[in-house]
Write an enzyme that holds these catalytic residues in place. Structure first.
Site: not given
Length: 382
Positions: A104, A129, A203, A277, A342
């Site tokens: 982000r 992304h 991803h 996350d 990631e």
């Protein structure tokens, strides 16, 4: 716990059959067409042990990866769709290359060399992304397909100046290579004609028990990071702080099941993300390639170690898989049925100078090499 062992010759079928080692092979065929008529290619890489990766040119994406368990039985450990149409119908980043900036950027704004740029917004008030149409939704050009000891495919996408609001024309290459050591290497590189930002990652959603096999919450994860970059709210934008993981659900320095602490209501960060996350701080700068994560499935014995030089690792526990996605073999994907790892720069780095720099200038080459090493652990639970 014994270290993962490299498996020997296995069959291409899902049952144990005798096989003869063969040279690695790469084949290419059409996977369908986009709504505007662009042909999407899929390249199949097979090593001499029968391990197989399929990479499609839509998003330079890993569509499937067959990996053996402790008994030599192959299973696809990547969730996704059987056909191109699923990827076109719903953007979920399954297996995709994400960029121009993975993760982000707050309010879709950043300042570079004294000029402020505004990006397309696709995650509330933020850019995620790469924006509304990132690299994951582009048809990449297949440049090279090689058979041999390490079959590989190289794909290229040229992002024009102003793409999604980013300055500079950027040429990106992604190479997938499958070795006889059951190692899948993804090599990203990018160049530009003007100063810009680049942060690429992959991803893929993983389930080492096999896609469609259910929850990954019992799979055991290790992340060798002492700290995270906490976020301020559900928008998942970093505060700019770096906090220690000790005595929090974010401590994966010793292997533990993914789901052990995921329902800890005392953790505001878990509430924000509906689970994990978060960006782990593996280092404060790029270093030699090293393990940034290890995951083991006790039932199948499959082990995956992830290697990278990047300072950050975003771990996402599949929190928004909500039972509305029907994937491969008509499997329904529900919350916690896969995880994402990631390796990348920290989220919103352009707006946090203490996080480092995502700047790429003409004459420089951006690189991110991610290696997934697969093996088996015979000491795991049967």
């Amino acid at each position: 716990m014994k270290p993962a062992a490299v498996i020997g010759c296995i069959a291409m079928t899902a049952t144990l059959l005798p096989c003869v080692a063969m040279a690695g092979e790469a084949t290419q065929t059409s996977f369908g067409h986009t709504t505007d008529g662009q042909d999407v290619q899929i390249v199949t890489l097979t090593n001499s042990h029968g391990m197989r990766a399929r990479v499609m040119s839509y998003g330079a994406s890993l569509q499937s990866l067959l990996v053996p368990d402790r008994n030599g039985k192959l299973a696809d450990v990547v969730i996704g769709y059987d056909s191109l149409q699923g990827y076109l119908d719903r953007r979920q980043y399954f297996g995709a290359t994400v960029g121009r900036y993975a993760n982000r950027i707050a309010h879709g704004k950043f300042t570079l060399d004294g000029k402020t740029y505004s990006l397309t917004l696709n995650d509330g008030a933020n850019s995620l992304h790469g924006g509304i149409k990132g690299f994951d939704q582009q048809v990449w050009k297949v440049l090279d397909v090689k058979s041999g000891p390490t079959p590989s495919v190289t794909m290229e996408y040229v992002s024009p100046d102003g793409d999604q609001g980013y300055p500079g024309a950027v040429t990106v290459k992604a190479t997938y290579a499958l070795s006889d050591e059951n190692q899948l290497k993804i090599s990203y590189q990018a160049t530009t004609d003007k100063p810009t930002l680049v942060n690429l990652s992959n991803h893929t959603y993983w389930n080492l028990g096999g896609e469609g096999s259910g929850s990954v919450m019992d799979q055991e994860m290790t992340i060798p990071g002492n700290s995270i970059t906490p976020v301020s709210d559900a928008a998942a934008i970093p505060t700019g702080d770096i906090t220690q993981v000790a005595n929090t659900p974010y401590d994966f320095r010793v292997a533990k099941p993914i789901g052990r602490d995921i329902r800890d209501g005392a953790s505001q960060q878990l509430l924000f993300g509906h689970g994990y996350d978060m960006n782990w701080v593996i280092s404060r700068k790029e270093v030699e390639s090293r393990v940034v994560a290890r995951v083991e499935d006790p039932r199948s014995g499959r082990v995956m170690t992830v290697w990278s030089t990047k300072p950050g690792l975003q771990f996402y526990s599949g929190n928004f898989l909500d039972g509305t996605t029907v994937g491969k073999d008509h499997h329904i994907y529900r919350q916690g049925d896969a995880f994402v790892l990631e390796p990348q720069l920290f989220p919103d780095t352009p707006n946090h100078p203490d996080f480092g720099s995502a700047r790429l200038a003409p004459g420089e080459t951006y690189k991110n090499v991610i290696v997934y090493r697969f093996g088996i652990d015979n000491a795991a639970k049967k």
